[in-house]
Every structure is written in structure tokens, then in C-alpha cells.
Scaffold this motif. Structure first.
Motif, PDB file in Angstrom:
ATOM      1  N   GLN A   1       8.605   7.642  -1.905  1.00 60.44           N
ATOM      2  CA  GLN A   1       9.937   7.537  -2.496  1.00 60.44           C
ATOM      3  C   GLN A   1      10.207   6.165  -3.087  1.00 60.44           C
ATOM      4  OE1 GLN A   1      13.068   9.136  -0.080  1.00 60.44           O
ATOM      5  NE2 GLN A   1      14.692   8.084  -1.188  1.00 60.44           N
ATOM      6  N   TYR A   2       9.718   5.109  -2.430  1.00 62.50           N
ATOM      7  CA  TYR A   2      10.063   3.753  -2.854  1.00 62.50           C
ATOM      8  C   TYR A   2       8.882   2.984  -3.436  1.00 62.50           C
ATOM      9  CZ  TYR A   2      14.369   4.614  -0.289  1.00 62.50           C
ATOM     10  OH  TYR A   2      15.549   5.148   0.152  1.00 62.50           O
ATOM     11  N   GLY A   3       7.664   3.524  -3.268  1.00 68.82           N
ATOM     12  CA  GLY A   3       6.482   2.849  -3.777  1.00 68.82           C
ATOM     13  C   GLY A   3       5.928   1.823  -2.809  1.00 68.82           C
ATOM     14  N   GLY A   4       4.737   1.332  -3.103  1.00 64.55           N
ATOM     15  CA  GLY A   4       4.135   0.261  -2.321  1.00 64.55           C
ATOM     16  C   GLY A   4       3.630   0.685  -0.960  1.00 64.55           C
ATOM     17  N   VAL A   5       3.555  -0.298  -0.079  1.00 65.37           N
ATOM     18  CA  VAL A   5       3.010  -0.125   1.269  1.00 65.37           C
ATOM     19  C   VAL A   5       4.164  -0.054   2.255  1.00 65.37           C
ATOM     20  CG1 VAL A   5       1.455  -1.064   3.024  1.00 65.37           C
ATOM     21  CG2 VAL A   5       1.011  -1.501   0.593  1.00 65.37           C
TER      22      VAL A   5
END
Length: 502
Positions: free
Chosen positions: A402-406
Motif C-alpha cells: 500500500q505504501y511502498g518500500g520496506v
């Protein structure tokens, strides 16, 4: 058949279905008879039992009707052969015993062993109790005699060894939806079950030992693991000696944005942790009310009193990595600073109040690390903490999608997820770290590793392990009363000791 409690890491974690597939391949393709595997499992439990409780001479075994129960009958037979007093209580319909489990029961009885049906008033008089009821064979809350047996086990004062998995614990997630055995030790076989190491798993499993039952490596190559388990701080090139000509400009500039009015301590902890983790330069953008105070408390930090977003922009331009959230608050001032951070191109570590505000923003970024605890994760996903803890792997995955990244989902058995790679689980750390400021320290550690050249995923995994190992080093003096600053003090030792493990 020796079971190891501390293996080198990383090592693979599997779901219950994957464990069954490994078992099938070992039997069908590697040519290991099922009863041989069962015998080796029982022997591993017997050896672990004797090592942990050397003075024990009596045994109570609770056996189910599947292969987990068969493992229990093997342990009972070995104890009987050693002239122990052995009591076996059968749960489930004994007429349904079949295959290797039935063979194991018959071998036990042929040696003079006796099997009694479990009843509510059965005696639990023994030096050690073996939980061989269900293992991975449960996917719903326990009822009837199964629930009663687990409650009796937990009410007894007898130490418990769980065979493969404590009865009632979900193998894949570490969730407990009803009654579950609180074991002092768990000996798990062939595949390390993911649920033993996160969620409620560490509390219910006790000391975890693993036995591969001499299954060849070729078998494991046929089943991709569900996750990877880490206990050590694997730093790669950062673990080596620095060049003698190194200078601070080569080790990155971290900017910590946090410390709303009255909350300067959190930002200071994050900044100091970044310095102790090797960042060459750490700046702090904080509320003007306490910039001078923070600077005097830690003069190595470059402190800037920031009254508005315009004052923050030039500081961001000079930084390599951004940390946003520690002590930030949720004021109008906070929201204006966060808006500027979300527009920046640098990698960032997002924690605390910034996560709470992020849940209402539409920003998605792949070059970031989000570090929620279960409550923050629940807000990010619009759920409650119970739902998060029921499946921490799924929650971490959902946040990254949903928010991206790690996503670093904190808690016992911290889960680190990035799309496209198996999740990582950290088995280091201790309950002494459940105190204010520990998350701020973690953000600083991760940011420092990014500043020194790691990508966001590697830095998240390594940072979590560094932080946890430093916590374990600090806990040598006792878990109760640990402070975040105690962990900061241990960071140098962990980072400068190759292969440092919990």
C-alpha cells in the motif's frame, strides 16, 4: 540425532504445507522411510530432553493420533528402555491410528508400555511432560478433550517439551486463537516453522531446537522457503575495517526530523544512534524550543531549530538520508514538515508520529523504510492490533504494497518485508527492549546504514539485527530496567565485532 538451539544464520523458515512437502520429498524421492524419519524425530526429542533436564527419571507423554503422536510414542519407548517411569495418555480415537504412528505405538506396547485414555482427572505426576498431541495438524481453535488437555498442561508445574510445534500454535503465523501449550522447549524437525519465531510463537515455544533428521540438502533445494531467519548482524562490506584515509564525508549525512515541542528526547536518541552506527554526520531538525537543550546533551549532533517548512528545505538538500517521526507529534507544524519530507528524493526512514500521519496521505515511495509497531501498523491498514498480530507476515506485506518500500513490523520476531523477496525475521532481542525510545534508536541505526551505502532493504534487515543484538548485549546486566541509551552504548561493540550474534 542432535537438535541445535543456535544455528548460523540466515536460515530458512517454512509453512506447515511446505514442511509436509519436504517430508514427502524426503520419503518419496530421497528414499528415507517414513518410520526412519519418525524415529529420528523421537531420538532428537529424547536427546534434547536429557540435555535440558538431566535429573529427570519420569515422563508423561500426551499423544495424538497423527504423526506427531507417533513421535511421542518413540520418545516414550526410548524413556522406557532407559528404565524411566513412563505414562502415555492417548487423545483422539485410537482406532484411527495408522501407518508409522500405529507402528510407533505398537513398538512401545511390545516393550511393555501401557497407553491410557486421557481423562479430565488423569494424573500429571512426572518430571517432564511431552506435548505430542497435534503439532502442525491444527488450524482452528481447540475444543473438547484437546482444549482440556492443553489447559491441564498449562496448569501443571511440570516442564514441557513440545514435539515439532506446541499444540494450538499456528505454524505459519505464530498466532494463538484459543488454548495453546506453553512449552519450555520445542524440538522442531526437517523445517523450521515460521510461526515459532514471530507473533506469540516465542512465548509459547520456549527454547527452540532444530533437527533436520539427516534430510539431504537436495531435498531443501526443491522447496523455496517462506521466510529467512536472522540472528546475526550481517553487515557485508560495512563489517570490514575502514580505509585509513576515510573522512566523515564518505560515511553519509543523516538528517533527523522530529522532536515536536516538549518531545526532543526521541529525536536526540535517533540522532545519537545514527552516530553510534557509523554515520559520518548527523543533523537534527527539531522544534526551536529545545534545539539548544538537545545540542548541549549531545554536542556531536548538529541541531537546527526549525520553525516552519521553508527552514527545513535547505537542510533536506544537504542530507543523504532522512529520518522523520521520532517525537514529531501531530500538530500543524508537524504536518507542514512531513509534507516537505514526502516531496524529497532521498531515501527515508519513517517512524512514530510520521507513520500515523502517513496513513492519511496518498504518498507511495519505494525508497523508504517504514518501522511500525503493531498499533501503528493497524492504523496504516485500518485494522486493529489483534488482526495485525494474527498474521504479521501478511500485515507487513500489505503495508509495503500500500505504501511502498520496506516494512519493519516491530515486536517479538520482527518481520521485514519488501515485495519480491522472502520476508526476514529477526530472532534476536529480548523483552527488556519493550520500553520508550527503543524504536527511535532503531530508526537511527537503519538510517546510518543507508547513509553508509546499503540499499533500504539490506539496511532494514541489518539494522534490525544490529539493534536486537545490541539489546541482547545490554541485557547481560538484566532485562528489567534497560534504557534505550543502554542499547546505544552497545552499538559500537556489535558493529565492530564481525558476525556478532545474540
Amino acid at each position: 540425532m542432535q537438535a541445535n538451539s543456535q544455528e548460523s544464520t540466515p536460515c530458512s523458515l517454512y509453512t506447515a504445507a511446505q514442511a509436509r512437502e519436504l517430508d514427502r520429498i524426503a520419503i518419496a524421492d530421497a528414499g528415507i522411510p517414513g518410520y526412519t524419519l519418525m524415529s529420528r524425530a523421537g531420538e532428537a526429542c529424547w536427546e534434547a530432553l536429557q540435555s535440558r533436564w538431566p535429573a529427570a527419571r519420569s515422563l508423561l507423554v500426551l499423544c495424538g493420533i497423527g504423526n506427531n503422536g507417533g513421535d511421542g510414542f518413540i520418545v516414550a519407548r526410548l524413556a522406557l528402555a532407559a528404565n524411566w517411569r513412563v505414562q502415555v495418555l492417548q487423545l483422539g480415537d485410537a482406532a484411527r491410528l495408522q501407518g508409522d504412528a500405529l507402528t510407533a505405538q505398537c513398538d512401545f506396547v511390545s516393550m511393555g508400555g501401557q497407553v491410557s485414555v486421557f481423562t479430565a482427572d488423569a494424573s500429571f505426576d512426572a518430571d517432564v511432560l511431552i506435548d505430542a498431541m497435534l503439532g502442525t495438524g491444527v488450524d482452528r481453535p481447540l475444543t473438547g478433550d484437546w482444549q482440556l488437555a492443553v489447559e491441564r498442561v498449562n496448569q501443571s508445574l511440570v516442564p514441557v517439551l513440545a514435539v515439532d510445534l506446541p499444540t494450538g500454535l499456528q505454524a505459519d503465523t505464530g498466532a494463538v486463537t484459543g488454548a495453546a501449550v506453553h512449552a519450555d522447549m520445542t524440538v522442531t524437525f526437517i523445517a523450521r516453522k515460521a510461526g515459532l519465531y514471530t507473533g506469540a510463537g516465542p512465548d509459547y515455544a520456549g527454547d527452540i531446537r532444530f533437527a533436520n533428521l539427516e534430510v539431504p540438502e537436495a531435498v531443501y533445494q526443491r522447496v523455496a522457503p517462506a521466510a529467512q531467519l536472522f540472528r546475526q548482524a550481517l553487515l557485508g562490506p560495512l563489517g570490514g575495517a575502514r580505509a585509513r584515509t576515510a573522512h566523515k564525508g564518505q560515511h553519509g549525512h543523516v538528517l533527523v526530523i522530529g522532536g515536536g515541542e516538549g518531545m526532543g528526547g526521541a529525536a536526540r536518541l535517533a540522532g545519537e544512534a545514527a552516530l553510534r552506527s557509523g554515520a559520518g554526520l548527523v543533523s537534527l531538525a527539531t522544534h526551536p524550543a529545545h534545539a539548544v537543550f538537545v545540542a548541549s546533551a549531545c554536542p556531536e549532533l548538529i541541531c537546527h531549530g526549525v520553525g516552519d517548512a521553508q527552514q527545513l528545505k535547505p537542510l533536506i538538500k544537504s542530507a543523504d538520508v532522512l529520518v522523520v517521526g521520532p517525537g514529531l507529534g501531530q500538530s500543524v507544524w508537524t504536518q507542514s514538515l512531513l509534507a516537505v519530507v514526502l516531496e524529497a528524493s532521498q531515501p527515508r526512514v519513517v517512524d512514530a508520529d510520521a507513520l500515523n500521519l502517513l496513513s492519511s496521505a496518498a504518498a507511495k515511495c519505494e525508497n523508504q523504510v517504514l518501522t511500525p509497531h503493531p498499533g501503528e501498523a493497524a492504523r496504516l491498514l485500518g485494522l486493529n492490533t489483534v488482526a495485525i498480530q494474527q498474521d504479521r507476515f501478511a500485515a507487513a506485506q500489505a503495508i509495503s504494497q500500500q505504501y511502498g518500500g520496506v516494512t519493519v513490523l516491530k515486536g517479538a520476531g520482527t518481520v521485514i518485508h519488501v515485495d519480491g523477496k522472502p520476508p526476514a525475521v529477526c530472532a534476536a532481542g529480548n523483552p527488556g527492549m519493550a520500553t520508550a525510545g527503543m524504536g527511535d534508536v532503531l530508526t537511527g541505526v537503519i538510517a546510518a546504514l543507508i547513509a553508509q551505502g546499503m540499499d533500504v532493504h539490506m539496511a532494514a534487515v541489518a539494522g534490525v539485527c544490529v539493534h536486537a543484538c545490541a539489546g541482547d548485549a545490554a541485557a547481560v546486566q538484566g532485562e528489567r530496567g534497560m534504557l534505550a541509551r543502554d542499547v546505544i552504548a552497545a552499538l559500537r561493540t556489535v558493529l565492530n565485532t564481525p558476525g556478532h550474534a545474540a
